[in-house]
Write a protein that holds these residues in place. Structure first.
Motif, PDB file in Angstrom:
ATOM      1  N   GLN A  28      25.850 -19.553  -1.369  1.00 24.66           N
ATOM      2  CA  GLN A  28      25.671 -18.220  -0.808  1.00 24.66           C
ATOM      3  C   GLN A  28      24.726 -18.266   0.393  1.00 24.66           C
ATOM      4  O   GLN A  28      23.699 -18.952   0.348  1.00 24.66           O
ATOM      5  N   PRO A  29      25.044 -17.540   1.482  1.00 21.77           N
ATOM      6  CA  PRO A  29      24.186 -17.579   2.669  1.00 21.77           C
ATOM      7  C   PRO A  29      22.766 -17.113   2.367  1.00 21.77           C
ATOM      8  O   PRO A  29      22.562 -16.193   1.556  1.00 21.77           O
ATOM      9  N   ILE A  30      21.796 -17.742   2.999  1.00 17.61           N
ATOM     10  CA  ILE A  30      20.399 -17.361   2.829  1.00 17.61           C
ATOM     11  C   ILE A  30      19.764 -17.080   4.176  1.00 17.61           C
ATOM     12  O   ILE A  30      20.196 -17.583   5.213  1.00 17.61           O
ATOM     13  N   HIS A  31      18.700 -16.263   4.139  1.00 18.41           N
ATOM     14  CA  HIS A  31      17.975 -15.876   5.345  1.00 18.41           C
ATOM     15  C   HIS A  31      16.491 -15.738   5.010  1.00 18.41           C
ATOM     16  O   HIS A  31      16.129 -15.414   3.871  1.00 18.41           O
ATOM     17  N   ALA A  32      15.653 -15.965   5.987  1.00 16.50           N
ATOM     18  CA  ALA A  32      14.221 -15.803   5.801  1.00 16.50           C
ATOM     19  C   ALA A  32      13.887 -14.351   5.491  1.00 16.50           C
ATOM     20  O   ALA A  32      14.636 -13.429   5.812  1.00 16.50           O
ATOM     21  N   SER A  33      12.742 -14.162   4.882  1.00 18.39           N
ATOM     22  CA  SER A  33      12.296 -12.836   4.457  1.00 18.39           C
ATOM     23  C   SER A  33      12.108 -11.892   5.649  1.00 18.39           C
ATOM     24  O   SER A  33      11.646 -12.308   6.710  1.00 18.39           O
ATOM     25  N   PRO A  34      12.419 -10.600   5.456  1.00 19.16           N
ATOM     26  CA  PRO A  34      12.177  -9.613   6.516  1.00 19.16           C
ATOM     27  C   PRO A  34      10.760  -9.044   6.493  1.00 19.16           C
ATOM     28  O   PRO A  34      10.448  -8.153   7.289  1.00 19.16           O
ATOM     29  N   VAL A  35       9.900  -9.524   5.610  1.00 21.75           N
ATOM     30  CA  VAL A  35       8.541  -8.991   5.474  1.00 21.75           C
ATOM     31  C   VAL A  35       7.824  -9.002   6.825  1.00 21.75           C
ATOM     32  O   VAL A  35       7.862  -9.990   7.555  1.00 21.75           O
ATOM     33  N   SER A  36       7.161  -7.892   7.139  1.00 26.61           N
ATOM     34  CA  SER A  36       6.446  -7.795   8.413  1.00 26.61           C
ATOM     35  C   SER A  36       4.952  -7.531   8.249  1.00 26.61           C
ATOM     36  O   SER A  36       4.199  -7.644   9.219  1.00 26.61           O
ATOM     37  N   ASP A  37       4.523  -7.206   7.047  1.00 28.95           N
ATOM     38  CA  ASP A  37       3.103  -6.946   6.774  1.00 28.95           C
ATOM     39  C   ASP A  37       2.544  -8.118   5.981  1.00 28.95           C
ATOM     40  O   ASP A  37       2.945  -8.336   4.833  1.00 28.95           O
ATOM     41  N   PRO A  38       1.621  -8.896   6.550  1.00 29.03           N
ATOM     42  CA  PRO A  38       1.071 -10.038   5.818  1.00 29.03           C
ATOM     43  C   PRO A  38       0.464  -9.664   4.472  1.00 29.03           C
ATOM     44  O   PRO A  38       0.420 -10.484   3.555  1.00 29.03           O
ATOM     45  N   ALA A  39       0.004  -8.414   4.357  1.00 23.28           N
ATOM     46  CA  ALA A  39      -0.619  -7.976   3.102  1.00 23.28           C
ATOM     47  C   ALA A  39       0.384  -7.810   1.976  1.00 23.28           C
ATOM     48  O   ALA A  39      -0.005  -7.622   0.826  1.00 23.28           O
ATOM     49  N   THR A  40       1.668  -7.887   2.301  1.00 26.92           N
ATOM     50  CA  THR A  40       2.696  -7.837   1.250  1.00 26.92           C
ATOM     51  C   THR A  40       3.352  -9.207   1.048  1.00 26.92           C
ATOM     52  O   THR A  40       4.332  -9.319   0.305  1.00 26.92           O
ATOM     53  N   ALA A  54       9.333 -29.681  -0.518  1.00 25.84           N
ATOM     54  CA  ALA A  54      10.726 -29.427  -0.132  1.00 25.84           C
ATOM     55  C   ALA A  54      11.232 -28.120  -0.723  1.00 25.84           C
ATOM     56  O   ALA A  54      11.878 -27.318  -0.035  1.00 25.84           O
ATOM     57  N   ILE A  55      10.939 -27.872  -2.007  1.00 25.47           N
ATOM     58  CA  ILE A  55      11.369 -26.612  -2.614  1.00 25.47           C
ATOM     59  C   ILE A  55      10.635 -25.442  -1.983  1.00 25.47           C
ATOM     60  O   ILE A  55      11.231 -24.384  -1.725  1.00 25.47           O
ATOM     61  N   ALA A  56       9.346 -25.612  -1.710  1.00 20.57           N
ATOM     62  CA  ALA A  56       8.582 -24.527  -1.095  1.00 20.57           C
ATOM     63  C   ALA A  56       9.168 -24.133   0.258  1.00 20.57           C
ATOM     64  O   ALA A  56       9.315 -22.943   0.565  1.00 20.57           O
ATOM     65  N   LEU A  57       9.516 -25.120   1.073  1.00 23.06           N
ATOM     66  CA  LEU A  57      10.113 -24.827   2.373  1.00 23.06           C
ATOM     67  C   LEU A  57      11.482 -24.183   2.211  1.00 23.06           C
ATOM     68  O   LEU A  57      11.839 -23.252   2.958  1.00 23.06           O
ATOM     69  N   ALA A  58      12.259 -24.649   1.238  1.00 24.66           N
ATOM     70  CA  ALA A  58      13.560 -24.040   0.977  1.00 24.66           C
ATOM     71  C   ALA A  58      13.404 -22.586   0.551  1.00 24.66           C
ATOM     72  O   ALA A  58      14.235 -21.733   0.903  1.00 24.66           O
ATOM     73  N   GLU A  59      12.343 -22.287  -0.174  1.00 26.87           N
ATOM     74  CA  GLU A  59      12.122 -20.910  -0.612  1.00 26.87           C
ATOM     75  C   GLU A  59      11.663 -20.014   0.533  1.00 26.87           C
ATOM     76  O   GLU A  59      11.884 -18.802   0.499  1.00 26.87           O
ATOM     77  N   VAL A  60      11.041 -20.583   1.556  1.00 25.85           N
ATOM     78  CA  VAL A  60      10.788 -19.806   2.773  1.00 25.85           C
ATOM     79  C   VAL A  60      12.123 -19.506   3.453  1.00 25.85           C
ATOM     80  O   VAL A  60      12.360 -18.397   3.938  1.00 25.85           O
ATOM     81  N   ALA A  61      13.013 -20.487   3.466  1.00 29.25           N
ATOM     82  CA  ALA A  61      14.321 -20.292   4.097  1.00 29.25           C
ATOM     83  C   ALA A  61      15.128 -19.200   3.402  1.00 29.25           C
ATOM     84  O   ALA A  61      15.855 -18.453   4.062  1.00 29.25           O
ATOM     85  N   CYS A  62      15.008 -19.082   2.093  1.00 29.36           N
ATOM     86  CA  CYS A  62      15.820 -18.093   1.373  1.00 29.36           C
ATOM     87  C   CYS A  62      15.086 -16.787   1.127  1.00 29.36           C
ATOM     88  O   CYS A  62      15.656 -15.865   0.531  1.00 29.36           O
ATOM     89  N   GLY A  63      13.826 -16.676   1.580  1.00 33.24           N
ATOM     90  CA  GLY A  63      13.109 -15.415   1.470  1.00 33.24           C
ATOM     91  C   GLY A  63      12.384 -15.189   0.159  1.00 33.24           C
ATOM     92  O   GLY A  63      11.813 -14.124  -0.053  1.00 33.24           O
TER      93      GLY A  63
END
Length: 262
Positions: A140-152, A189-198
């Motif tokens: 399934q396609p993945i995308h980085a998180s749309p979060v814009s507030d560092p506090a969240t 590696a998993i941590a970076l992959a989890e940034v990739a998938c949001g």
């Protein structure tokens, strides 16, 4: 399939699946670490060598003209296309029978990451990416998180024995200063992959090697995350710092931890 990168990627997927099955078969039961220490909190298991040998042999049989580089044996073959493998990323977790570990296999075209596979069999997750063809988790396609507030945001930081005392706490304090939630999970590696998938919004490690990140760099690019210039800053030949982040908090996180994204 005429595209040489896609051809190799599809072939490598079956190799990684077989390597993952071997790692699961050899996996220790939960408990104290069943491994030897290379350095402080730097573990080596019998599985590391067995998995790397399997991947090297199979890739070499299919693509004898390609280079190969593993965490355990180093560069054993040279070629313009080069496979880079971490046979067990998250060995400290693997050695205790925990689930957060993976096999990471990246393909480099010269100095450019062009394909990656991160298989976490205990989690039943496979991350895949080919440059220009998107990034995926279990198809399934993945995308980085749309979060814009560092506090969240949720930010992970990896630990390395190569970093001088006090730096880890300094960077964690900077992350806390943003109002972000810090964590550390034991597999870069998993941590970076989890940034990739949001699943999380950033990952920082002050000293990490190419075999840990080669597959993830393609995932991050294809998923729209921002990444510090790891390869330019020494990651091709030795350890270097990496910072990966969701695009809308990348600048704030970069300033806070003192790692340039440029």
């Amino acid at each position: 399939m005429s595209n040489p990168i896609l051809c190799r990627f599809e072939a490598a997927r079956s190799v990684v699946r077989d390597a993952a099955a071997l790692a699961m078969k050899m996996r220790p039961a939960p408990g104290g670490p069943q491994a030897t220490q290379k350095a402080a909190q730097d573990w080596l298991t019998e599985t590391d060598g067995a998995v790397e040998a399997l991947i090297s042999q199979r890739i070499g049989e299919m693509f004898p003209e390609d280079g190969f580089q593993g965490e355990e044996e180093g560069r054993t073959r040279t070629g313009s296309l080069r496979w880079v493998v971490d046979p067990i990323d998250g060995t400290s977790n693997y050695a205790r029978g925990r689930n957060r570990w993976c096999i990471s296999l990246g393909l480099m075209d010269g100095d450019t990451p062009v394909a990656g596979i991160i298989e976490a069999p205990a989690l039943r997750e496979t991350y895949t990416a080919v440059r220009g063809h998107g990034a995926f988790l279990n198809g399934q396609p993945i995308h980085a998180s749309p979060v814009s507030d560092p506090a969240t945001s949720l930010i992970e930081m990896g630990w390395s024995n190569r970093v001088r005392p006090g730096v880890f706490q300094q960077k964690i304090d900077a992350i806390l200063g943003l109002g972000a939630m810090p964590r550390s999970g034991g597999s870069g590696a998993i941590a970076l992959a989890e940034v990739a998938c949001g699943r999380q919004d950033g990952y920082l490690e002050m000293s990490i090697n190419l075999w840990d990140v080669a597959a993830a760099l393609v995932l991050l690019e294809e998923a729209g995350a921002r990444v510090s210039p790891f390869l330019r800053d020494g990651g091709l030949e030795g350890d270097a710092t990496i910072l990966a982040a969701a695009p809308h908090i990348a600048d704030a996180l970069s300033r806070a931890v003192g790692v340039s994204m440029d």
